[in-house]
Design a protein around this motif. Structure first.
Motif, PDB file in Angstrom:
ATOM      1  N   LEU A   2      18.255  -5.853  -7.083  1.00 41.33           N
ATOM      2  CA  LEU A   2      17.138  -4.939  -6.864  1.00 41.33           C
ATOM      3  C   LEU A   2      16.699  -4.948  -5.406  1.00 41.33           C
ATOM      4  O   LEU A   2      16.292  -3.913  -4.881  1.00 41.33           O
ATOM      5  N   GLY A   3      16.798  -6.085  -4.745  1.00 44.11           N
ATOM      6  CA  GLY A   3      16.407  -6.175  -3.345  1.00 44.11           C
ATOM      7  C   GLY A   3      17.247  -5.285  -2.455  1.00 44.11           C
ATOM      8  O   GLY A   3      16.793  -4.824  -1.409  1.00 44.11           O
ATOM      9  N   THR A   4      18.473  -5.028  -2.831  1.00 44.25           N
ATOM     10  CA  THR A   4      19.315  -4.156  -2.020  1.00 44.25           C
ATOM     11  C   THR A   4      19.057  -2.685  -2.311  1.00 44.25           C
ATOM     12  O   THR A   4      19.338  -1.841  -1.477  1.00 44.25           O
ATOM     13  N   LEU A   5      18.509  -2.384  -3.463  1.00 45.41           N
ATOM     14  CA  LEU A   5      18.219  -0.991  -3.815  1.00 45.41           C
ATOM     15  C   LEU A   5      16.882  -0.522  -3.250  1.00 45.41           C
ATOM     16  O   LEU A   5      16.714   0.642  -2.914  1.00 45.41           O
ATOM     17  N   VAL A   6      15.908  -1.429  -3.144  1.00 51.75           N
ATOM     18  CA  VAL A   6      14.568  -1.083  -2.701  1.00 51.75           C
ATOM     19  C   VAL A   6      14.246  -1.880  -1.447  1.00 51.75           C
ATOM     20  O   VAL A   6      14.368  -3.100  -1.433  1.00 51.75           O
ATOM     21  N   ASP A   7      13.848  -1.188  -0.399  1.00 52.76           N
ATOM     22  CA  ASP A   7      13.405  -1.861   0.813  1.00 52.76           C
ATOM     23  C   ASP A   7      11.953  -2.286   0.602  1.00 52.76           C
ATOM     24  O   ASP A   7      11.022  -1.506   0.786  1.00 52.76           O
ATOM     25  N   VAL A   8      11.786  -3.527   0.172  1.00 49.59           N
ATOM     26  CA  VAL A   8      10.472  -4.023  -0.212  1.00 49.59           C
ATOM     27  C   VAL A   8       9.522  -4.043   0.988  1.00 49.59           C
ATOM     28  O   VAL A   8       8.336  -3.731   0.843  1.00 49.59           O
ATOM     29  N   ASP A   9      10.020  -4.365   2.160  1.00 44.19           N
ATOM     30  CA  ASP A   9       9.172  -4.391   3.346  1.00 44.19           C
ATOM     31  C   ASP A   9       8.621  -2.990   3.657  1.00 44.19           C
ATOM     32  O   ASP A   9       7.425  -2.833   3.923  1.00 44.19           O
ATOM     33  N   ALA A  10       9.461  -1.986   3.614  1.00 45.13           N
ATOM     34  CA  ALA A  10       9.004  -0.609   3.858  1.00 45.13           C
ATOM     35  C   ALA A  10       8.037  -0.155   2.770  1.00 45.13           C
ATOM     36  O   ALA A  10       7.055   0.537   3.056  1.00 45.13           O
ATOM     37  N   LEU A  11       8.293  -0.556   1.535  1.00 45.39           N
ATOM     38  CA  LEU A  11       7.402  -0.201   0.430  1.00 45.39           C
ATOM     39  C   LEU A  11       6.028  -0.842   0.619  1.00 45.39           C
ATOM     40  O   LEU A  11       4.992  -0.187   0.429  1.00 45.39           O
ATOM     41  N   TRP A  12       5.999  -2.100   1.031  1.00 49.45           N
ATOM     42  CA  TRP A  12       4.740  -2.794   1.277  1.00 49.45           C
ATOM     43  C   TRP A  12       3.966  -2.140   2.421  1.00 49.45           C
ATOM     44  O   TRP A  12       2.760  -1.922   2.330  1.00 49.45           O
ATOM     45  N   ARG A  13       4.659  -1.811   3.520  1.00 48.08           N
ATOM     46  CA  ARG A  13       3.995  -1.152   4.649  1.00 48.08           C
ATOM     47  C   ARG A  13       3.417   0.193   4.230  1.00 48.08           C
ATOM     48  O   ARG A  13       2.312   0.562   4.633  1.00 48.08           O
ATOM     49  N   THR A  14       4.136   0.929   3.424  1.00 46.50           N
ATOM     50  CA  THR A  14       3.648   2.223   2.942  1.00 46.50           C
ATOM     51  C   THR A  14       2.407   2.052   2.071  1.00 46.50           C
ATOM     52  O   THR A  14       1.437   2.802   2.207  1.00 46.50           O
ATOM     53  N   ALA A  15       2.428   1.058   1.202  1.00 50.40           N
ATOM     54  CA  ALA A  15       1.304   0.841   0.287  1.00 50.40           C
ATOM     55  C   ALA A  15       0.033   0.446   1.041  1.00 50.40           C
ATOM     56  O   ALA A  15      -1.039   1.017   0.806  1.00 50.40           O
ATOM     57  N   TRP A  16       0.120  -0.506   1.953  1.00 49.12           N
ATOM     58  CA  TRP A  16      -1.113  -0.925   2.631  1.00 49.12           C
ATOM     59  C   TRP A  16      -1.588   0.115   3.631  1.00 49.12           C
ATOM     60  O   TRP A  16      -2.782   0.277   3.846  1.00 49.12           O
ATOM     61  N   THR A  17      -0.677   0.858   4.238  1.00 50.26           N
ATOM     62  CA  THR A  17      -1.079   1.917   5.158  1.00 50.26           C
ATOM     63  C   THR A  17      -1.786   3.037   4.403  1.00 50.26           C
ATOM     64  O   THR A  17      -2.808   3.570   4.868  1.00 50.26           O
ATOM     65  N   ALA A  18      -1.269   3.400   3.245  1.00 52.96           N
ATOM     66  CA  ALA A  18      -1.902   4.444   2.432  1.00 52.96           C
ATOM     67  C   ALA A  18      -3.285   3.998   1.960  1.00 52.96           C
ATOM     68  O   ALA A  18      -4.244   4.785   1.985  1.00 52.96           O
ATOM     69  N   ALA A  19      -3.410   2.745   1.561  1.00 51.59           N
ATOM     70  CA  ALA A  19      -4.706   2.237   1.111  1.00 51.59           C
ATOM     71  C   ALA A  19      -5.706   2.217   2.265  1.00 51.59           C
ATOM     72  O   ALA A  19      -6.868   2.636   2.112  1.00 51.59           O
ATOM     73  N   LEU A  20      -5.272   1.768   3.416  1.00 52.41           N
ATOM     74  CA  LEU A  20      -6.149   1.729   4.590  1.00 52.41           C
ATOM     75  C   LEU A  20      -6.573   3.133   5.012  1.00 52.41           C
ATOM     76  O   LEU A  20      -7.751   3.372   5.316  1.00 52.41           O
ATOM     77  N   ALA A  21      -5.644   4.057   5.021  1.00 50.52           N
ATOM     78  CA  ALA A  21      -5.968   5.438   5.395  1.00 50.52           C
ATOM     79  C   ALA A  21      -6.918   6.071   4.380  1.00 50.52           C
ATOM     80  O   ALA A  21      -7.856   6.783   4.752  1.00 50.52           O
ATOM     81  N   GLY A  22      -6.693   5.810   3.113  1.00 51.67           N
ATOM     82  CA  GLY A  22      -7.568   6.365   2.073  1.00 51.67           C
ATOM     83  C   GLY A  22      -8.986   5.849   2.184  1.00 51.67           C
ATOM     84  O   GLY A  22      -9.952   6.622   2.141  1.00 51.67           O
ATOM     85  N   VAL A  23      -9.140   4.549   2.373  1.00 53.01           N
ATOM     86  CA  VAL A  23     -10.481   3.968   2.498  1.00 53.01           C
ATOM     87  C   VAL A  23     -11.126   4.417   3.808  1.00 53.01           C
ATOM     88  O   VAL A  23     -12.296   4.793   3.841  1.00 53.01           O
TER      89      VAL A  23
END
Length: 79
Positions: A2-23
């Protein structure tokens, strides 16, 4: 596997950036609403100084909200 299918680091950056922008954008819009409401109340009570300050806060909040939305549209259309 699963680690090779999903770039977990990019997913994490997207999640916290979206949360920060939303708030952040919500808080800036809140400044616009509070400023407009208190400006109207101050004008009704004939308090010119505070009314002008609250109107400036409302204008800055509205400008910040529009700038944030425009920046988001630019990011979406250039990627």
């Amino acid at each position: 596997m699963l680690g090779t299918l999903v770039d977990v680091d990019a997913l994490w950056r997207t999640a916290w950036t979206a949360a920060l922008a939303g708030v952040g954008l919500t808080l800036v819009f809140t400044l616009a609403v509070v400023g407009a409401t208190r400006s109207a109340d101050s004008r009704r009570e004939a308090r010119v100084g505070p009314a002008a300050l609250y109107a400036a806060m409302a204008a800055l909040g509205a400008a910040g909200t529009l700038a944030g939305v425009a920046y988001g549209v630019v990011l979406i259309t250039t990627k």
